[in-house]
Design a protein around this motif. Structure first.
Motif, PDB file in Angstrom:
ATOM      1  N   TYR B 116       0.472  -1.098   0.347  1.00  0.00           N
ATOM      2  CA  TYR B 116      -0.036  -0.268  -0.020  1.00  0.00           C
ATOM      3  C   TYR B 116       0.934   1.372   0.068  1.00  0.00           C
ATOM      4  O   TYR B 116       0.250   1.851  -0.582  1.00  0.00           O
ATOM      5  N   ILE B 117       2.116   1.431   0.541  1.00  0.00           N
ATOM      6  CA  ILE B 117       3.014   2.251   0.164  1.00  0.00           C
ATOM      7  C   ILE B 117       3.479   3.225  -1.049  1.00  0.00           C
ATOM      8  O   ILE B 117       3.600   1.858  -2.556  1.00  0.00           O
ATOM      9  N   ASP B 118       2.829   4.207  -1.438  1.00  0.00           N
ATOM     10  CA  ASP B 118       3.323   4.961  -2.238  1.00  0.00           C
ATOM     11  C   ASP B 118       5.226   4.615  -2.873  1.00  0.00           C
ATOM     12  O   ASP B 118       5.690   5.178  -1.964  1.00  0.00           O
ATOM     13  N   PRO B 119       5.252   4.268  -4.207  1.00  0.00           N
ATOM     14  CA  PRO B 119       6.222   3.431  -4.820  1.00  0.00           C
ATOM     15  C   PRO B 119       7.397   4.861  -4.058  1.00  0.00           C
ATOM     16  O   PRO B 119       8.498   4.374  -4.720  1.00  0.00           O
ATOM     17  N   SER B 120       7.217   5.806  -4.886  1.00  0.00           N
ATOM     18  CA  SER B 120       7.925   7.077  -4.753  1.00  0.00           C
ATOM     19  C   SER B 120       8.593   7.325  -3.054  1.00  0.00           C
ATOM     20  O   SER B 120       9.412   8.245  -3.169  1.00  0.00           O
ATOM     21  N   PHE B 121       8.346   6.511  -2.357  1.00  0.00           N
ATOM     22  CA  PHE B 121       9.140   6.976  -0.975  1.00  0.00           C
ATOM     23  C   PHE B 121       9.567   5.910  -0.409  1.00  0.00           C
ATOM     24  O   PHE B 121      10.059   5.450   0.800  1.00  0.00           O
ATOM     25  N   LEU B 122       9.532   4.331  -1.811  1.00  0.00           N
ATOM     26  CA  LEU B 122      10.516   3.081  -1.566  1.00  0.00           C
ATOM     27  C   LEU B 122      11.721   3.278  -2.042  1.00  0.00           C
ATOM     28  O   LEU B 122      11.896   4.431  -2.775  1.00  0.00           O
ATOM     29  N   ASP B 123      12.430   2.894  -1.808  1.00  0.00           N
ATOM     30  CA  ASP B 123      14.102   1.967  -2.194  1.00  0.00           C
ATOM     31  C   ASP B 123      14.692   3.707  -2.548  1.00  0.00           C
ATOM     32  O   ASP B 123      14.741   3.989  -3.738  1.00  0.00           O
ATOM     33  N   LEU B 124      14.521   4.087  -1.729  1.00  0.00           N
ATOM     34  CA  LEU B 124      15.386   5.511  -1.594  1.00  0.00           C
ATOM     35  C   LEU B 124      16.975   5.360  -0.972  1.00  0.00           C
ATOM     36  O   LEU B 124      17.221   4.609  -0.275  1.00  0.00           O
ATOM     37  N   SER B 125      17.374   7.104  -1.113  1.00  0.00           N
ATOM     38  CA  SER B 125      19.373   6.411  -1.071  1.00  0.00           C
ATOM     39  C   SER B 125      19.579   6.069   0.649  1.00  0.00           C
ATOM     40  O   SER B 125      20.602   5.702   0.442  1.00  0.00           O
ATOM     41  N   PHE B 126      19.315   6.503   1.134  1.00  0.00           N
ATOM     42  CA  PHE B 126      19.171   6.165   2.851  1.00  0.00           C
ATOM     43  C   PHE B 126      19.121   4.859   3.043  1.00  0.00           C
ATOM     44  O   PHE B 126      20.103   3.824   4.367  1.00  0.00           O
ATOM     45  N   ASP B 127      18.119   3.905   2.950  1.00  0.00           N
ATOM     46  CA  ASP B 127      17.932   2.983   2.606  1.00  0.00           C
ATOM     47  C   ASP B 127      17.362   1.779   1.380  1.00  0.00           C
ATOM     48  O   ASP B 127      16.109   2.154   1.201  1.00  0.00           O
ATOM     49  N   GLU B 128      18.680   1.744   0.688  1.00  0.00           N
ATOM     50  CA  GLU B 128      17.996   1.338  -1.230  1.00  0.00           C
ATOM     51  C   GLU B 128      17.309   0.021  -0.555  1.00  0.00           C
ATOM     52  O   GLU B 128      17.839  -1.226  -0.046  1.00  0.00           O
ATOM     53  N   GLY B 129      15.911  -0.766  -1.541  1.00  0.00           N
ATOM     54  CA  GLY B 129      15.875  -1.841  -1.467  1.00  0.00           C
ATOM     55  C   GLY B 129      14.971  -1.806   0.291  1.00  0.00           C
ATOM     56  O   GLY B 129      14.114  -3.215   0.590  1.00  0.00           O
ATOM     57  N   ASN B 130      14.360  -0.943   1.217  1.00  0.00           N
ATOM     58  CA  ASN B 130      14.378  -0.955   2.103  1.00  0.00           C
ATOM     59  C   ASN B 130      14.278  -2.233   2.952  1.00  0.00           C
ATOM     60  O   ASN B 130      13.138  -3.153   3.602  1.00  0.00           O
ATOM     61  N   LYS B 131      16.120  -2.972   3.237  1.00  0.00           N
ATOM     62  CA  LYS B 131      16.012  -3.425   3.839  1.00  0.00           C
ATOM     63  C   LYS B 131      15.762  -3.481   5.677  1.00  0.00           C
ATOM     64  O   LYS B 131      15.453  -4.397   5.669  1.00  0.00           O
ATOM     65  N   TYR B 132      16.301  -2.673   5.534  1.00  0.00           N
ATOM     66  CA  TYR B 132      16.155  -2.549   7.015  1.00  0.00           C
ATOM     67  C   TYR B 132      14.617  -1.490   8.351  1.00  0.00           C
ATOM     68  O   TYR B 132      14.802  -1.560   8.571  1.00  0.00           O
ATOM     69  N   SER B 133      13.871  -0.136   6.918  1.00  0.00           N
ATOM     70  CA  SER B 133      13.370   0.474   7.291  1.00  0.00           C
ATOM     71  C   SER B 133      12.075   0.399   6.170  1.00  0.00           C
ATOM     72  O   SER B 133      11.771   0.529   5.076  1.00  0.00           O
ATOM     73  N   ILE B 134      11.149   0.847   6.737  1.00  0.00           N
ATOM     74  CA  ILE B 134       9.593   1.527   6.257  1.00  0.00           C
ATOM     75  C   ILE B 134       9.074   2.071   6.833  1.00  0.00           C
ATOM     76  O   ILE B 134       9.256   2.971   7.833  1.00  0.00           O
ATOM     77  N   PRO B 135       8.658   3.473   5.769  1.00  0.00           N
ATOM     78  CA  PRO B 135       8.037   4.705   6.103  1.00  0.00           C
ATOM     79  C   PRO B 135       7.379   4.739   7.302  1.00  0.00           C
ATOM     80  O   PRO B 135       6.177   3.561   7.177  1.00  0.00           O
ATOM     81  N   TYR B 136       7.192   5.497   7.926  1.00  0.00           N
ATOM     82  CA  TYR B 136       5.798   5.511   8.842  1.00  0.00           C
ATOM     83  C   TYR B 136       4.917   7.083   8.616  1.00  0.00           C
ATOM     84  O   TYR B 136       4.316   7.337   8.363  1.00  0.00           O
ATOM     85  N   PHE B 137       5.699   8.298   8.240  1.00  0.00           N
ATOM     86  CA  PHE B 137       5.757   9.389   7.778  1.00  0.00           C
ATOM     87  C   PHE B 137       6.714   9.949   7.218  1.00  0.00           C
ATOM     88  O   PHE B 137       7.535   9.769   7.192  1.00  0.00           O
ATOM     89  N   TRP B 138       6.107  11.300   6.836  1.00  0.00           N
ATOM     90  CA  TRP B 138       7.242  12.014   5.543  1.00  0.00           C
ATOM     91  C   TRP B 138       6.915  13.432   6.135  1.00  0.00           C
ATOM     92  O   TRP B 138       5.261  13.943   6.638  1.00  0.00           O
ATOM     93  N   GLY B 139       7.148  14.205   5.651  1.00  0.00           N
ATOM     94  CA  GLY B 139       7.409  15.565   5.433  1.00  0.00           C
ATOM     95  C   GLY B 139       8.037  16.633   4.611  1.00  0.00           C
ATOM     96  O   GLY B 139       8.803  16.077   4.300  1.00  0.00           O
TER      97      GLY B 139
END
Lengths: 275, 356
Positions: B116-139
């Motif tokens: 359900y997470i918007d793909p543009s918030f996944l696979d970002l430079s600080f955690d490629e492939g979201n191996k360790y983290s899942i977005p909670y909130f953004w701003g």
């Protein structure tokens, strides 16, 4: 008590000094010799002598001086009047009482008092002076710092005034000295030790003030203490933070030596060597 | 001496009693090991109702603890002795914790709601492939302003330099945010490391000094809500909080672009209940739960499906869910390395020292 048991009683004291005085200082010096990437370097010391840090040092000393001077100016007459009052201990308690409240809470209270719509400005408005910017100015910084440090200045001065033998004052008056001369020639010189330890107790912590610089002065006043906090918590540049701390320690030692009375100073020296 | 011994004995007995009492209380409330989940989060950053619902659904006891800075949280996890199962650090802290091996890898097969997470918030430079983290909130980082005290609209960062704002700006005490604003106003990247650009930004910032009333920490929320100043540089999350306190205020992200930040759920290496941690993350990713949480906290949710459950005026609020044109100009802070970060801080310190 023979020498052996005496040495035995010394052990906890020596351990305490070694663990909580010597070891931290050695650690600080050790950390100051490494840069951000953990390589050995003297670069931090070179950096300390760049204009940025020199200016910061100067402004730290300047503000610490202002805070000490104003504290003394308020504390001496206050302590003097205290010795003349009936319920000395009660008044003293009232002066010390605010120092039992957490520093952060007091700082936040001043945020409310000094704000644009705070109590002080409402009073100024009422009197007809109009709203002024009080918060985030040099004035508010020095004022709040003086307020926080004043008990540490009053206590030693009060004690030395209390110890003063009143017959000396009567003698001076008998011999024709005016009240001012009595104060200048008799009272003040005899309470100088109290003034000195009061100044030490205020100047040294004032040198490394932080938090108030942000809350009350809005980071418009930058002291060495602020820089240390930044380097340890934000930048994680422990080396530079430690280097500033080394200079602060040196500055404090120098101040202690200068303000300690000569005779006591000698004794202190011999004690330090023994340790 | 006798009295002293007695005093010590009394203190010892009392503390032993206290320890027994806490152990007893913990076990009577079901806080034994095995069926508990310890969550380590920012203060007031989750809807407590959701915690209750999770407890009922999973038959697990949740212990909720809070921190107030990424640095404090990292230190506590690094030193061990804690049993945090889930934590929610910001993105720069995540890349640091990743480097230092403080995080456990996530098992995506246990997180089906990740879809359900918007793909543009996944696979970002600080955690490629979201191996360790899942977005909670953004701003974002932007400007809160009081339309009663200023006529400016802050479409551009450069409006902050306007002469009418003398002594009217509060800045948050963050090197990357303030230097970043300087870089943004010059159309440079937030992650610029070129010395000439940084110096240019610093020189430009020092001309802002007459307008700056103060550079403060968390107090900025209270000060702006009390109308202590007309304008403030803040994170969008704080802005939402300030605006709920004082409805006159408005928030805007200038058109040159700004920072895009994330708070992500992670499993720290101290975790004891890894199974439960995954269940919790998946629970929070459920669109309905995410929407409920976003309504309570007031921050922007990265959950695309959750937007459908949010009231239209929240989900359609361009200030907190900016459109494509602005989003393309937002940048995530890259981990610039310790040396560059220390240089940023040095420049920020010089900016602070610049007197009016």
């Amino acid at each position: 008590m023979n020498a052996r048991t005496r040495n035995f009683y010394l052990v906890p004291y020596l351990l305490w000094i070694a663990l909580f005085v010597i070891a931290p200082i050695v650690l600080i010096v050790y950390y100051s010799l490494f840069n951000v990437e953990g390589q050995f370097t003297f670069g931090n010391y070179a950096k300390f002598f760049t204009p940025v840090y020199m200016q910061m040092t100067l402004s730290s000393f300047w503000y610490a001086f202002l805070i000490t001077a104003f504290s003394l100016l308020v504390a001496y007459p206050a302590a003097y009047l205290l010795t003349k009052t009936k319920h000395k201990q009660l008044w003293l308690l009232l002066i010390i009482l605010p120092s039992w409240i957490n520093l952060l809470l007091k700082a936040y209270a001043f945020l409310g008092l000094f704000g644009t719509y705070g109590f002080v400005n409402s009073v100024l408005e009422l009197v007809g002076i109009g709203t002024q910017q009080i918060l985030f100015t040099d004035f508010s910084f020095v004022f709040v710092s003086v307020y926080i440090f004043i008990p540490f200045m009053i206590l030693p001065i009060f004690n030395s005034l209390e110890e003063l033998n009143p017959s000396l004052i009567y003698a001076a008056r008998d011999l024709g000295a005016s009240p001012w001369t009595t104060f200048r020639r008799v009272v003040f010189p005899l309470t100088l030790s109290g003034v000195k330890s009061g100044c030490q107790a205020v100047f040294i912590p004032a040198l490394s003030l932080f938090m108030i610089t942000r809350l009350i002065a809005g980071n418009r006043v930058i002291t060495l203490g602020t820089a240390i906090e930044q380097h340890f918590l934000v930048t994680q540049d422990w080396g530079m933070g430690a280097t500033i701390a080394v200079f602060l320690i040196i500055a404090m030692a120098v101040i202690m030596l200068l303000t300690g009375s000569r005779k006591r100073g000698l004794q202190d020296d011999s004690k330090k060597k023994a340790v | 001496m006798k009295q002293l011994v007695r005093l010590f004995a009394a203190v010892l007995i009392v503390s032993a009693g206290m320890m027994y009492l806490t152990a007893y209380l913990n076990s009577s409330q079901g806080y034994s090991s095995g069926n508990t989940l310890t969550i380590y989060n920012w203060g007031d950053y989750i809807d407590p109702e959701l915690l209750k619902e999770f407890e009922q659904e999973q038959g697990m006891k949740v212990i909720y603890q809070t921190f107030d800075s990424n640095e404090a949280m990292m230190t506590k996890i690094e030193q061990g002795g804690t049993t945090f199962d889930v934590s929610i650090p910001s993105e720069y802290a995540i890349s640091k914790m990743k480097e230092e091996g403080l995080l456990l890898p996530l098992d995506h097969s246990k997180l089906p709601n990740l879809q359900y997470i918007d793909p543009s918030f996944l696979d970002l430079s600080f955690d490629e492939g979201n191996k360790y983290s899942i977005p909670y909130f953004w701003g974002t980082v932007g400007i809160v302003f009081n339309p009663e005290l200023t006529d400016l609209k802050f479409e551009s960062w450069n409006e902050l330099w306007d002469k009418s704002l003398r002594n009217q700006i509060l800045l948050l005490d963050g090197a990357r945010e303030v230097i970043g604003m300087g870089l943004n106003s010059l159309h440079y990247s937030l992650n610029d490391t070129e010395e000439a650009h940084l110096q240019e930004a610093k020189t430009k910032l020092s001309t802002l000094t007459p307008n700056v009333k103060a550079i403060v920490g968390d107090e900025i929320k209270m000060l702006l809500a009390n109308e202590e100043a007309a304008v403030g540089l803040v994170w969008s999350g704080d802005a939402a909080e300030i605006m709920s306190e004082n409805e006159k205020l408005d928030y805007v992200v200038p058109k040159e672009g700004s920072n895009l930040w994330f708070d992500n759920m992670v499993i720290p290496k101290t975790a004891k209940n890894i199974e439960g941690a995954h269940a919790f993350i998946n629970f929070m990713l459920d669109p309905e739960h995410a929407a409920q949480n976003a309504e309570y906290v007031g921050y922007s949710t990265p959950n695309a499906k959750a937007l459908e459950y949010l009231p239209a005026d929240v989900a359609g609020d361009e200030r907190f869910y900016p459109g494509k044109e602005l989003t393309s100009k937002l940048e995530v802070y890259e981990n610039l390395g310790k040396r560059m970060l220390s240089h940023y801080n040095e420049l920020f310190l010089e900016f602070k020292m610049h007197r009016k």
